[in-house]
Scaffold this active site. Structure first.
Site, PDB file in Angstrom:
ATOM      1  N   ARG A 124      50.188 -45.985   6.538  1.00  0.00           N
ATOM      2  CA  ARG A 124      51.514 -45.463   6.140  1.00  0.00           C
ATOM      3  C   ARG A 124      52.557 -46.582   6.031  1.00  0.00           C
ATOM      4  O   ARG A 124      53.726 -46.400   6.403  1.00  0.00           O
ATOM      5  CB  ARG A 124      52.020 -44.405   7.140  1.00  0.00           C
ATOM      6  CG  ARG A 124      51.219 -43.132   7.168  1.00  0.00           C
ATOM      7  CD  ARG A 124      51.287 -42.384   5.835  1.00  0.00           C
ATOM      8  NE  ARG A 124      50.721 -41.053   5.973  1.00  0.00           N
ATOM      9  CZ  ARG A 124      49.412 -40.775   5.926  1.00  0.00           C
ATOM     10  NH1 ARG A 124      48.531 -41.743   5.705  1.00  0.00           N
ATOM     11  NH2 ARG A 124      48.988 -39.540   6.058  1.00  0.00           N
ATOM     12  N   SER A 159      54.082 -34.818   7.444  1.00  0.00           N
ATOM     13  CA  SER A 159      54.122 -35.333   8.821  1.00  0.00           C
ATOM     14  C   SER A 159      55.452 -36.046   9.048  1.00  0.00           C
ATOM     15  O   SER A 159      55.837 -36.900   8.256  1.00  0.00           O
ATOM     16  CB  SER A 159      53.004 -36.344   9.056  1.00  0.00           C
ATOM     17  OG  SER A 159      51.753 -35.760   8.819  1.00  0.00           O
ATOM     18  N   GLU A 181      57.926 -41.124  10.121  1.00  0.00           N
ATOM     19  CA  GLU A 181      57.237 -41.545   8.906  1.00  0.00           C
ATOM     20  C   GLU A 181      58.197 -41.631   7.713  1.00  0.00           C
ATOM     21  O   GLU A 181      58.145 -42.585   6.946  1.00  0.00           O
ATOM     22  CB  GLU A 181      56.080 -40.572   8.621  1.00  0.00           C
ATOM     23  CG  GLU A 181      55.126 -41.083   7.580  1.00  0.00           C
ATOM     24  CD  GLU A 181      54.161 -40.018   7.093  1.00  0.00           C
ATOM     25  OE1 GLU A 181      54.553 -39.188   6.255  1.00  0.00           O
ATOM     26  OE2 GLU A 181      53.006 -40.032   7.537  1.00  0.00           O
TER      27      GLU A 181
HETATM   28  N1  EPU Z   1      46.815 -31.040  16.499  1.00  0.00           N
HETATM   29  C1  EPU Z   1      47.185 -30.224  17.542  1.00  0.00           C
HETATM   30  N2  EPU Z   1      48.349 -29.514  17.429  1.00  0.00           N
HETATM   31  C2  EPU Z   1      49.130 -29.582  16.314  1.00  0.00           C
HETATM   32  C3  EPU Z   1      48.745 -30.405  15.249  1.00  0.00           C
HETATM   33  C4  EPU Z   1      47.572 -31.136  15.373  1.00  0.00           C
HETATM   34  O1  EPU Z   1      46.519 -30.153  18.553  1.00  0.00           O
HETATM   35  O2  EPU Z   1      50.149 -28.889  16.274  1.00  0.00           O
HETATM   36  C5  EPU Z   1      45.534 -31.753  16.566  1.00  0.00           C
HETATM   37  C6  EPU Z   1      44.537 -31.110  15.594  1.00  0.00           C
HETATM   38  O3  EPU Z   1      43.839 -30.070  16.190  1.00  0.00           O
HETATM   39  C7  EPU Z   1      43.635 -32.250  15.244  1.00  0.00           C
HETATM   40  C8  EPU Z   1      44.532 -33.476  15.358  1.00  0.00           C
HETATM   41  O4  EPU Z   1      45.677 -33.075  16.119  1.00  0.00           O
HETATM   42  O5  EPU Z   1      42.594 -32.371  16.148  1.00  0.00           O
HETATM   43  C9  EPU Z   1      44.916 -34.044  14.021  1.00  0.00           C
HETATM   44  O6  EPU Z   1      45.557 -33.057  13.218  1.00  0.00           O
HETATM   45  P1  EPU Z   1      45.365 -33.002  11.621  1.00  0.00           P
HETATM   46  O7  EPU Z   1      43.931 -33.059  11.272  1.00  0.00           O
HETATM   47  O8  EPU Z   1      46.159 -31.832  11.126  1.00  0.00           O
HETATM   48  O9  EPU Z   1      45.957 -34.330  11.082  1.00  0.00           O
HETATM   49  P2  EPU Z   1      47.231 -35.206  11.503  1.00  0.00           P
HETATM   50  O10 EPU Z   1      46.770 -36.422  12.206  1.00  0.00           O
HETATM   51  O11 EPU Z   1      48.231 -34.347  12.208  1.00  0.00           O
HETATM   52  C10 EPU Z   1      47.183 -36.675   9.349  1.00  0.00           C
HETATM   53  C11 EPU Z   1      48.181 -37.162   8.360  1.00  0.00           C
HETATM   54  C12 EPU Z   1      48.457 -36.089   7.313  1.00  0.00           C
HETATM   55  C13 EPU Z   1      47.154 -35.732   6.629  1.00  0.00           C
HETATM   56  C14 EPU Z   1      46.155 -35.264   7.678  1.00  0.00           C
HETATM   57  C15 EPU Z   1      44.788 -35.016   7.075  1.00  0.00           C
HETATM   58  C16 EPU Z   1      49.625 -38.769   9.486  1.00  0.00           C
HETATM   59  C17 EPU Z   1      50.966 -39.031  10.092  1.00  0.00           C
HETATM   60  N3  EPU Z   1      49.424 -37.544   9.025  1.00  0.00           N
HETATM   61  O12 EPU Z   1      47.802 -35.602  10.070  1.00  0.00           O
HETATM   62  O13 EPU Z   1      49.337 -36.635   6.356  1.00  0.00           O
HETATM   63  O14 EPU Z   1      47.339 -34.710   5.659  1.00  0.00           O
HETATM   64  O15 EPU Z   1      45.996 -36.281   8.695  1.00  0.00           O
HETATM   65  O16 EPU Z   1      44.191 -36.234   6.753  1.00  0.00           O
HETATM   66  O17 EPU Z   1      48.791 -39.668   9.445  1.00  0.00           O
HETATM   67  C18 EPU Z   1      51.666 -36.899   5.826  1.00  0.00           C
HETATM   68  O18 EPU Z   1      51.512 -38.096   6.025  1.00  0.00           O
HETATM   69  O19 EPU Z   1      52.761 -36.413   5.492  1.00  0.00           O
HETATM   70  C19 EPU Z   1      50.535 -35.995   6.043  1.00  0.00           C
HETATM   71  C20 EPU Z   1      50.657 -34.667   5.960  1.00  0.00           C
END
Ligand code: EPU
Length: 352
Positions: free
Chosen positions: A174, A252, A348
């Site tokens: 990012r 995010s 972000e």
């Molecule tokens: N989780 C929780 N509670 C929550 C949210 C997440 O426990 O409220 C846990 C989920 O269960 C999962 C882990 O955290 O085990 C990761 O969650 P998720 O797969 O939804 O992905 P993320 O790390 O929250 C990142 C990117 C997203 C992208 C997704 C899918 C960043 C900052 N965000 O989110 O990107 O769509 O992975 O690859 O790296 C963005 O940058 O705007 C964005 C949406």
């Protein structure tokens, strides 16, 4: 006979433009001056303009990574460079080019329709193609840098055009040269007009992300084609993330923090369920959504800003929120995550 030069077009400067519909958070702000940029010549017209040429500039794409806390003083340059084409077919890749003002998702959908797969994991990310390299957008195990060939940008200082390859863009999680200020950084110094993407042949799907593995298990389809992966990614996102057309948000709100293995072990000893991923460099990436969720923020509202019910990493506009309300909520979240885990979450989006 004298050769006729076309008369230079006058620069259209719009005054007092509401930015509410030009940022996906739907935050209220007014641009004192706004200029629509259809190509690099428009940037040079701005720079040559006696009144606004030397004023600070704010480059605006789809407004999907922006938190507006006030009316920008800067001249807003709204990127509207259009165009999409297949540049070259190599033995090992298709090279496609898009104007910086094209919608990212439409670009992804178009390549899939044309039979040039490779961008399907990045479907439905809001914003423009020109903004994609700035924060090296990523999702479902793929980042822009994995499909990047080169880009064209125009300097906001000299008006000159440059072509930058991946190395010059210095992509990281990012992050890129376009977000860095200080020596060597290009933050606020250029406007991306065109982006060329490299889609490797033969196509190899990227299916390592947990959500995609689940789809394969649920459907029994372990060899999905690019169209299927595209549809899965769209469905997963629609399930988890709010549609900015309905609920204002910027995806995010914080980056997933990266900590040392030592720090990670320390946190795991206290919170064994923490979601974390080991990185190639030996460090550890923590799921910020999990940290925020663990502090009890999911579904909470402060003022007119809130934490999305289905994904704690996404802040939303509950209706009529101001940028100040969003920032207040973000600070409260940062404080509680720091208080419980000793980790500082970094926003972000760009805060203006
Ligand atoms: N989780 C929780 N509670 C929550 C949210 C997440 O426990 O409220 C846990 C989920 O269960 C999962 C882990 O955290 O085990 C990761 O969650 P998720 O797969 O939804 O992905 P993320 O790390 O929250 C990142 C990117 C997203 C992208 C997704 C899918 C960043 C900052 N965000 O989110 O990107 O769509 O992975 O690859 O790296 C963005 O940058 O705007 C964005 C949406």
């Amino acid at each position: 006979m004298r050769h006729m030069h076309p008369k230079p077009q006058a620069l259209a400067i719009e005054h007092g433009v509401s930015l509410r519909d030009l940022n996906t958070f739907g935050l209220p702000a007014v641009a004192r001056r706004l200029v629509r940029i259809a190509g690099d010549a428009d940037v040079r017209r701005v720079l040559d303009h006696p009144e606004i040429g030397r004023l600070p500039k704010l480059v605006l794409g789809g407004g999907s990574n922006l938190v507006l806390t006030r009316d920008p003083e800067a001249v807003v340059l709204r990127v509207e460079v259009k165009g999409r084409r297949l540049v070259e077919v190599r033995d090992d890749a298709w090279i496609v080019e898009f104007g910086g003002g094209e919608s990212w998702h439409d670009a992804v959908a178009w390549t899939i329709e044309q039979g040039w797969p490779g961008l399907e994991n990045l479907a439905l990310i809001p914003g423009t193609v020109g903004a994609a390299p700035v924060q090296n957008i990523g999702a479902y195990g793929l980042e822009l840098k994995d499909r990047f060939e080169s880009l064209e940008a125009v300097s906001l200082i000299t008006g000159r055009c440059v072509t930058l390859d991946a190395k010059a863009c210095a992509f990281a999680y990012r992050n890129s040269v376009f977000k860095r200020s200080g020596p060597g950084g290009l933050a606020g110094k250029c406007l991306i007009t065109r982006v060329r993407l490299r889609l490797p042949r033969p196509w190899v799907p990227s299916l390592g992300y947990l959500d995609l593995e689940r789809r394969m298990a649920d459907t029994g389809n372990h060899q999905p084609d690019a169209r299927t992966v595209f549809d899965w990614v769209c469905a997963i996102r629609r399930d988890k993330l709010p549609d900015p057309a309905q609920i204002g948000n910027v995806g995010s709100f914080f980056k997933n923090p990266v900590v040392s293995l030592e720090q990670c072990r320390d946190i795991i000893s206290r919170d064994p369920h923490i979601v974390h991923y080991l990185l190639a460099d030996g460090r550890c990436k923590l799921a910020a959504g999990w940290l925020i969720d663990a502090c009890g923020w999911k579904g909470k509202t402060v003022g007119r800003a809130g934490v999305y019910e289905k994904q704690a990493l996404v802040l939303v506009n509950r209706g009529g929120a101001t940028g100040a309300e969003v920032v207040t909520l973000a600070r409260a979240i940062q404080e509680s995550v720091y208080g419980r885990f000793g980790i500082r979450l970094e926003p972000e989006p760009v805060v203006v």
